[in-house]
Design an enzyme around this catalytic site. Structure first.
Site, PDB file in Angstrom:
ATOM      1  N   SER A  46      -5.355  10.128  -4.117  1.00 59.58           N
ATOM      2  CA  SER A  46      -4.425   9.862  -5.252  1.00 59.58           C
ATOM      3  C   SER A  46      -5.458   9.191  -6.239  1.00 59.58           C
ATOM      4  O   SER A  46      -6.021   7.961  -6.106  1.00 59.58           O
ATOM      5  CB  SER A  46      -3.547   8.969  -4.813  1.00 59.58           C
ATOM      6  N   GLU A  47      -5.507   9.581  -7.220  1.00 63.62           N
ATOM      7  CA  GLU A  47      -6.364   9.537  -8.566  1.00 63.62           C
ATOM      8  C   GLU A  47      -6.319   7.955  -9.132  1.00 63.62           C
ATOM      9  O   GLU A  47      -6.863   7.156  -9.662  1.00 63.62           O
ATOM     10  CB  GLU A  47      -6.818  10.325  -9.563  1.00 63.62           C
ATOM     11  N   ASN A  48      -5.045   7.300  -8.731  1.00 62.77           N
ATOM     12  CA  ASN A  48      -4.655   5.901  -9.375  1.00 62.77           C
ATOM     13  C   ASN A  48      -5.275   4.914  -8.281  1.00 62.77           C
ATOM     14  O   ASN A  48      -5.253   3.750  -8.426  1.00 62.77           O
ATOM     15  CB  ASN A  48      -3.229   5.714  -9.394  1.00 62.77           C
ATOM     16  N   SER A  88     -12.179   5.561  -8.254  1.00 62.80           N
ATOM     17  CA  SER A  88     -11.560   6.744  -8.177  1.00 62.80           C
ATOM     18  C   SER A  88     -11.925   8.056  -8.880  1.00 62.80           C
ATOM     19  O   SER A  88     -12.351   9.066  -8.389  1.00 62.80           O
ATOM     20  CB  SER A  88     -10.053   6.729  -8.613  1.00 62.80           C
TER      21      SER A  88
END
Lengths: 219, 231, 231, 219
Positions: A46-48, A88
């Protein structure tokens, strides 16, 4: 018959391989997580700032500090790791994420994608989409073949502002699985019962449909 | 050397009209709630806010927007905010949208003393307009500059008297990057402990980057998209 | 997905003559002792080693030098090593010396997918010869390229089955940076635990960067400069 | 009388201010840590990845995983933090370290420094010196005024390969404290009993000695 959104996700899940690190966008792509084939390990990014995203929490177990890129409450799986947004996108940019699945408003037959802005309407922003499409080794677009007006979303050229150029590798719609090749969209599979002619009619971009095009298979 | 401030009002006292401030958080996750409230109370105006999102109508940076305290937002995603949309369409508010990874890396570049970085995000799109491009190993990249912000306001889980910070889960997001990037960095923490109480192996932001720290109060930690498993 | 290898010999099996390998550690602190021993045993030759230091005569990379397995060292400091000096003066060994921060940042750049970075280190010195320079905000910088190494070999304190790593104290140094930078990253750890046994908030190197992991044996952890307080 | 190395360190310690983050090089600079004035907090940075370096350990308490940039065993102080080498040089490059003290083979009257290489002899490498001198906001050089042959180390131009250009702000030797100004070395203080003439004689670079030059003061 055209696939449901769940079936589109299910078909994309067949592309997963053991050991893949995968980033799933919002919408249909999120559903892919429900169809990871048994016996293989896939780690969701998850890119967060999370590797090892798990399912939504049970009622009452929501944690405000633990969300996905769609701002939904989530859980982790054993072996997960948190990190900051630069790392990320660093791992995305470095090509460590094996597969990215995302939605699109338009895809062109040379692999361009538009999915972040409709001029004149509200602009919400690109979020991480431009980073993902610019860097991912393998991008599959999950979308409907046509827009609500019935117009093809598989075009000779995108008409909306681009998110990225020459980056999409494969498109899965409710009608078809198509590869992006130097010659244009190459039809690989049809949804069960959908004819090549229907797909041709709904594909505005250059379409190559050679030989016998098999139907998609679902277990 | 005392970095400890009594509260948010004291910590943001010298932020004045027209300031460029970074605010940590992703959506409403890990946002500096106490400092935002203090900025609203102080009524400081014409702010340029560098923040991945712009909050929602009645929480987060949305509170500053409601009071028309923001001149410009630099963000990657600003959806779900009616007052924001109104101000944008009426021309009251400037918005610069940049890719999320670019936003993060421009913060990091500032913290690492790197004046510019190269990223492929946005190549061939309107984001690339007016920007220098360069090819490396057959792939095209944009040159993007490090941010230059007077203040960075971040939220951490735990912090110590020397300014060392530890974040929790995905509330980390942009916080450590902005903490590195501010000329003056203000950290609000859920738990402030004495120097020596945190494991030095586990610090996410070393105190050298943090100038002011205080223990925040009454964290609401609002959830934007409460989503639960189907039984 | 199995990343766990039985031992160093298995983990380095496909490193062949002429390989470019990164080796973590600062001095003898945090070096991958087991893998170095395995490389000596395997007798692989013509290596290019990217490592901050070159060990001492009878430990660390010094062991590879003794066996004349190294063609080229890329390092920031190579003092205190008689065999190294002999090979360098005789022309058997190539050495490229680069500033320590540049070495670290070129590793990081690889891990972050950034093809090049700008640093002021070395401007106006012989390090700048042949390099592109560029001024930002009135200060001159050198452009330095990301490293491109086939293998990175690092040493961590704890690791899990998914390749997540945690380092101890200053044994961290170059290890997380090289772990990010290798096309294939091999991690030896003092303690290998099941996935889920490490706190996800505390991971220094996320497992996505680590391809092979094994629990090392018989760590000597030699101290280069034992220094104690005067009573 | 010329200062001892301990006294050079003691004089440099007078430059420290409350809240300073300081990087001390190997040799005389290391000794500065012994003379931090009472009542001020100074945090020592070790470029191999530590903020909050403490004194050497007690006998038997050495920890192989805890060393300084000189590879010596050390300890931490409360509030310390470990990090990797990129972040370490990142904080140096970003100007977060307030003061850097390091030794030199030569300093020129325009602030150039040479301290890493003697051509024809063994080259050990620059380690972190080039990064430090290129980025530090404030660099003090601690060194002897002359080399073992009696030749001045404060020169019009460095003869050895440079470590950095126009970066040194101040030099403290066994004879004098000098600022680097656009006009050259400016003599600020003399060692107790050392004459301006002796300093002039031993300074090959341009030296400005205006007015009454006070003696250094030690507590």
């Amino acid at each position: 018959m055209a696939l449901t959104k769940e079936q589109i996700a299910q078909r994309i899940a067949q592309e997963l391989q053991d050991g893949f690190y995968v980033n799933l966008g919002i919408g249909i792509p999120t559903l892919v997580a429900n169809y990871i084939p048994e016996g293989i390990d896939v780690v969701l990014q998850s890119e967060n700032g999370l590797l090892g995203m798990g399912p939504f929490p049970e009622e009452g177990k929501e944690d405000a500090d633990l969300i996905n890129a769609g701002k939904q409450t989530i859980t982790t799986v054993p072996g997960s790791a948190f990190f900051d947004s630069a790392l990320s996108f660093g791992m995305i940019r470095a090509g460590k994420v094996d597969l990215t699945v995302l939605g699109a408003m338009e895809v062109s037959d040379n692999g361009n994608i538009a999915n972040w802005k409709i001029p004149g309407k509200m602009v919400k922003g690109m979020g991480g989409a431009m980073d993902l499409v610019a860097s991912a080794k393998n991008i599959i677009v999950a979308m409907m073949h046509t827009n609500p007006k019935g117009e093809s979303k598989l075009l000779p050229n995108c008409t909306l502002p681009l998110t990225g150029k020459h980056c999409v590798k494969k498109v899965v719609t409710e009608l078809a699985v198509l590869d992006i090749t130097p010659e244009g969209f190459r039809l690989l599979e049809r949804a069960p019962g959908v004819t090549v002619d229907e797909i041709k009619a709904k594909t505005a971009g250059k379409l190559i449909a050679e030989g016998d095009i098999p139907e998609m298979k679902f277990n | 050397m005392n970095k400890i401030y009594a509260n948010a009002n004291e910590a943001i006292k010298d932020i004045t009209d027209g300031a460029v401030i970074m605010l940590g958080g992703f959506g409403l996750c890990g946002i500096p709630e106490n400092c935002i409230t203090a900025l609203v109370k102080k009524g400081v105006k014409q702010l340029t806010c560098i923040s991945n999102n712009a909050g929602v109508d009645d929480f987060g940076i949305g509170l500053l927007l409601q009071q028309k305290q923001v001149k410009k937002m630099i963000s990657s995603y600003v959806g779900e905010n009616a007052e924001f949309e109104r101000q944008l369409l009426s021309g009251e508010l400037e918005v610069e949208l940049i890719p999320q990874g670019t936003l993060a890396t421009r913060c990091m570049a500032a913290g690492y003393g790197m004046p510019a970085i190269y990223t492929p995000a946005g190549v061939g799109t309107e984001v690339a307009i007016g920007k220098e491009t360069r090819e490396f190993n057959g792939k095209e990249y944009l040159m993007e500059y490090a941010f230059d912000a007077e203040f960075a306001i971040v939220k951490a889980w735990k912090g110590d008297a020397d300014g060392n910070l530890i974040y929790k889960e995905t509330a980390r997001n942009f916080n450590p990057l902005m903490a590195m990037a501010g000329k003056i960095t203000i950290a609000e923490v859920e738990e402030l402990v004495p120097a020596g109480a945190l494991d030095p192996n586990q610090i996410h932001t070393p105190g050298i980057y943090v100038h002011r720290i205080f223990e925040g109060k009454n964290y609401e930690k609002r959830i934007e998209q409460r989503t639960v498993r189907k039984q």
